[in-house]
Motif scaffolding. Sequence first.
Motif, PDB file in Angstrom:
ATOM      1  N   TRP A  51       0.833  -1.282   0.097  1.00 15.62           N
ATOM      2  CA  TRP A  51       0.185   0.031   0.226  1.00 15.62           C
ATOM      3  C   TRP A  51       0.743   1.307  -0.020  1.00 15.62           C
ATOM      4  O   TRP A  51       0.661   2.270  -0.630  1.00 15.62           O
ATOM      5  CB  TRP A  51      -0.960  -0.105   1.119  1.00 15.62           C
ATOM      6  CG  TRP A  51      -1.711   1.545   1.491  1.00 15.62           C
ATOM      7  CD1 TRP A  51      -1.439   2.237   2.454  1.00 15.62           C
ATOM      8  CD2 TRP A  51      -2.578   2.073   0.345  1.00 15.62           C
ATOM      9  NE1 TRP A  51      -2.334   3.278   2.019  1.00 15.62           N
ATOM     10  CE2 TRP A  51      -2.940   3.181   0.963  1.00 15.62           C
ATOM     11  CE3 TRP A  51      -3.074   1.636  -0.717  1.00 15.62           C
ATOM     12  CZ2 TRP A  51      -3.769   4.187   0.304  1.00 15.62           C
ATOM     13  CZ3 TRP A  51      -3.973   2.496  -1.619  1.00 15.62           C
ATOM     14  CH2 TRP A  51      -4.167   3.736  -0.779  1.00 15.62           C
TER      15      TRP A  51
ATOM     16  N   LEU B 192       2.100   1.938  -3.546  1.00 17.60           N
ATOM     17  CA  LEU B 192       1.009   2.189  -4.422  1.00 17.60           C
ATOM     18  C   LEU B 192       0.549   3.773  -4.011  1.00 17.60           C
ATOM     19  O   LEU B 192       0.449   4.446  -4.915  1.00 17.60           O
ATOM     20  CB  LEU B 192      -0.018   1.283  -4.385  1.00 17.60           C
ATOM     21  CG  LEU B 192      -1.400   1.707  -5.189  1.00 17.60           C
ATOM     22  CD1 LEU B 192      -1.046   1.942  -6.583  1.00 17.60           C
ATOM     23  CD2 LEU B 192      -2.492   0.696  -4.963  1.00 17.60           C
ATOM     24  N   ARG B 193       0.561   4.247  -2.803  1.00 21.64           N
ATOM     25  CA  ARG B 193       0.249   5.361  -2.487  1.00 21.64           C
ATOM     26  C   ARG B 193       1.296   6.443  -2.722  1.00 21.64           C
ATOM     27  O   ARG B 193       0.748   7.795  -3.073  1.00 21.64           O
ATOM     28  CB  ARG B 193      -0.052   5.602  -0.793  1.00 21.64           C
ATOM     29  CG  ARG B 193      -0.518   6.818  -0.400  1.00 21.64           C
ATOM     30  CD  ARG B 193      -0.813   6.801   0.868  1.00 21.64           C
ATOM     31  NE  ARG B 193       0.517   6.462   1.840  1.00 21.64           N
ATOM     32  CZ  ARG B 193       0.703   6.372   3.227  1.00 21.64           C
ATOM     33  NH1 ARG B 193      -0.479   6.569   3.947  1.00 21.64           N
ATOM     34  NH2 ARG B 193       1.922   6.248   3.760  1.00 21.64           N
TER      35      ARG B 193
ATOM     36  N   ASP C  22       2.913   6.368  -5.800  1.00 18.74           N
ATOM     37  CA  ASP C  22       2.755   6.513  -7.079  1.00 18.74           C
ATOM     38  C   ASP C  22       1.328   7.074  -7.698  1.00 18.74           C
ATOM     39  O   ASP C  22       0.580   6.191  -7.698  1.00 18.74           O
ATOM     40  CB  ASP C  22       3.175   5.469  -7.835  1.00 18.74           C
ATOM     41  CG  ASP C  22       3.513   5.264  -9.272  1.00 18.74           C
ATOM     42  OD1 ASP C  22       2.793   5.858  -9.996  1.00 18.74           O
ATOM     43  OD2 ASP C  22       4.427   4.314  -9.696  1.00 18.74           O
ATOM     44  N   ARG C  23       1.315   8.391  -8.148  1.00 15.68           N
ATOM     45  CA  ARG C  23       0.285   9.035  -8.414  1.00 15.68           C
ATOM     46  C   ARG C  23      -0.356   8.507  -9.653  1.00 15.68           C
ATOM     47  O   ARG C  23      -1.585   8.507  -9.874  1.00 15.68           O
ATOM     48  CB  ARG C  23       0.257  10.597  -8.293  1.00 15.68           C
ATOM     49  CG  ARG C  23      -0.722  11.506  -8.476  1.00 15.68           C
ATOM     50  CD  ARG C  23      -0.460  12.933  -8.823  1.00 15.68           C
ATOM     51  NE  ARG C  23      -1.211  13.585  -9.589  1.00 15.68           N
ATOM     52  CZ  ARG C  23      -1.182  14.809  -9.952  1.00 15.68           C
ATOM     53  NH1 ARG C  23      -0.321  15.438  -9.516  1.00 15.68           N
ATOM     54  NH2 ARG C  23      -2.253  15.329 -10.796  1.00 15.68           N
TER      55      ARG C  23
ATOM     56  N   LEU D 299      -2.187   5.291  -8.658  1.00 13.00           N
ATOM     57  CA  LEU D 299      -3.138   5.387  -8.136  1.00 13.00           C
ATOM     58  C   LEU D 299      -4.323   6.144  -9.035  1.00 13.00           C
ATOM     59  O   LEU D 299      -5.466   5.720  -8.969  1.00 13.00           O
ATOM     60  CB  LEU D 299      -3.020   6.622  -6.975  1.00 13.00           C
ATOM     61  CG  LEU D 299      -2.732   5.773  -5.861  1.00 13.00           C
ATOM     62  CD1 LEU D 299      -2.529   7.016  -4.631  1.00 13.00           C
ATOM     63  CD2 LEU D 299      -3.824   4.968  -5.321  1.00 13.00           C
TER      64      LEU D 299
ATOM     65  N   ALA E  31      -5.859   3.361 -10.915  1.00 14.32           N
ATOM     66  CA  ALA E  31      -6.771   2.492 -10.234  1.00 14.32           C
ATOM     67  C   ALA E  31      -8.266   3.162  -9.947  1.00 14.32           C
ATOM     68  O   ALA E  31      -9.188   2.582 -10.041  1.00 14.32           O
ATOM     69  CB  ALA E  31      -6.196   2.249  -9.064  1.00 14.32           C
ATOM     70  N   PHE E  32      -8.241   4.476  -9.735  1.00 12.39           N
ATOM     71  CA  PHE E  32      -9.271   5.212  -9.370  1.00 12.39           C
ATOM     72  C   PHE E  32     -10.296   5.409 -10.688  1.00 12.39           C
ATOM     73  O   PHE E  32     -11.401   5.438 -10.778  1.00 12.39           O
ATOM     74  CB  PHE E  32      -9.214   6.507  -8.722  1.00 12.39           C
ATOM     75  CG  PHE E  32      -8.769   6.221  -7.124  1.00 12.39           C
ATOM     76  CD1 PHE E  32      -9.647   5.541  -6.202  1.00 12.39           C
ATOM     77  CD2 PHE E  32      -7.569   6.495  -6.710  1.00 12.39           C
ATOM     78  CE1 PHE E  32      -9.423   5.359  -4.932  1.00 12.39           C
ATOM     79  CE2 PHE E  32      -7.131   6.447  -5.421  1.00 12.39           C
ATOM     80  CZ  PHE E  32      -8.060   5.877  -4.266  1.00 12.39           C
TER      81      PHE E  32
ATOM     82  N   ILE F  32      -4.053  -2.643  -6.888  1.00 19.30           N
ATOM     83  CA  ILE F  32      -4.499  -1.921  -7.979  1.00 19.30           C
ATOM     84  C   ILE F  32      -5.816  -2.857  -8.494  1.00 19.30           C
ATOM     85  O   ILE F  32      -6.883  -2.072  -8.801  1.00 19.30           O
ATOM     86  CB  ILE F  32      -3.589  -1.974  -9.013  1.00 19.30           C
ATOM     87  CG1 ILE F  32      -2.295  -1.045  -8.584  1.00 19.30           C
ATOM     88  CG2 ILE F  32      -4.060  -1.334 -10.202  1.00 19.30           C
ATOM     89  CD1 ILE F  32      -0.996  -1.027  -9.654  1.00 19.30           C
TER      90      ILE F  32
ATOM     91  N   LEU G  17      -8.812  -2.126  -5.953  1.00 16.06           N
ATOM     92  CA  LEU G  17      -9.293  -0.777  -6.159  1.00 16.06           C
ATOM     93  C   LEU G  17     -10.122  -0.643  -7.480  1.00 16.06           C
ATOM     94  O   LEU G  17     -11.222   0.001  -7.433  1.00 16.06           O
ATOM     95  CB  LEU G  17      -8.045   0.179  -6.379  1.00 16.06           C
ATOM     96  CG  LEU G  17      -7.387   0.354  -4.893  1.00 16.06           C
ATOM     97  CD1 LEU G  17      -6.183   1.560  -4.924  1.00 16.06           C
ATOM     98  CD2 LEU G  17      -8.598   1.093  -3.867  1.00 16.06           C
ATOM     99  N   CYS G  18      -9.735  -1.223  -8.625  1.00 19.67           N
ATOM    100  CA  CYS G  18     -10.497  -1.173  -9.816  1.00 19.67           C
ATOM    101  C   CYS G  18     -11.727  -1.773  -9.651  1.00 19.67           C
ATOM    102  O   CYS G  18     -12.629  -1.604 -10.240  1.00 19.67           O
ATOM    103  CB  CYS G  18      -9.642  -2.029 -10.907  1.00 19.67           C
ATOM    104  SG  CYS G  18      -8.243  -0.975 -11.384  1.00 19.67           S
TER     105      CYS G  18
END
Length: 425
Positions: A219, A222-223, A225-226, A229, A232-233, A357, A360-361
Amino acid sequence: MRRPLYGWLVSEAVSLTGTRVSMLALPYFVLVTTDSPVRTGLVALFEMVPLIVLKVLGGPIIDRVGARRVSITCDVGSLVVVGSIPLLYDAGLLRFGALLALVALAGALRGPGDAAKSAIVPALVASAQVPMERATGLHATVERTATMLGAIIAGSLVAVVGAANALLVDAASFGLSALVLAWATASMRRPSRSSGQGADGAEEEADALPYRAQLAAGWHFLRGDRVLLGIAFMVALTNMIDAAYTSVLMPVWARTWGGGPAALGVVFAVFGGFAALGAICAATWGARLPRYATYLVTFLVCGSPRFFVLAWDNPLWAVLAIAAASGFGSGFINPILGAVIYERIPAPLVGRVSSLITALCFALMPIGPLLGGTLVSGAGLAVAMLVAGSAYFLVTMLPAVDPKWREIDRRPAPASQDLANAPAS
């Protein structure tokens, strides 16, 4: 050695075809037997929630045990669980509560199983010595072809043997997928601890960390690496809308304006066939295309138009024409985003970060069918299609105003793509 890569692709082709049959057959079965769009969405919710949770929690296990073992184990379990649904229904023993429990268990197995299939990619690429975009493009081709074949098979099976019995195909596909993957990757071995991989024993030290620390390490990366992220969002929001489209809006459209499961299968088959063609083009030329511009253009084509054309009672030929154009454009998306994701994740963290990832997807997908069912019930199909299409356009075009997304055009030098450390066994 390319047998593991091509064997994995065959395994994925079998599994994904069965899953696509289930994606069409299961919601149509619930809709016809309950006459409730809300219950149709509820079934999707019960499948997706454990799928997402187990994707997150399974990441450290994939890195520690190996993606290959996790994938095969979950497929064997899915064979038993999914096969139980039509067997119980034919015996008259399948109540709605039992159906919810079974789809929840199926989702719990599919979550880490799908994550493991994704985490094994860097090791397969290293073994085959091919460009990353070639592998992601070939996988996208397989996925899109499976969508086409699955839709055709599902439409035919639902019409002939019923939606519940069509799920037997999905169950059998899990078993065959496990057998093919086990055979094709039997020669792959996880790097030994004495091989010197990882500076100063960093890999051994990481594996010795407690489970929660390993999960947190994924986490934290991942947090930071914009770009990852952002991907993913963005995918989480589009997947939510797509879940409403596939599980509720399309079955209601097919039932409202005629054609039933056969018309539904034809539309999905055309979309999937042209998506496979687009993915083949991406596998062939993707490494030379500008990723950022390709992303924007293809999402303009494959996003909102397929919703808008279904907002009214348009002729089937118009729906199929939009499905063809949308499918071709969508074939470029996964190869581009997949290559970016794998290139930015360090090999020792592939299982954890890729699981996060994908989780989140998938995170908003359970909400999609419920929102779709509620919107159709309250405002009608036309309004639901227009709202969903407009939201899809806004979400996918946000990167056009965010300069950070231009980083997806950066490709690592071949020498820097050290993928050999990715766990496979």
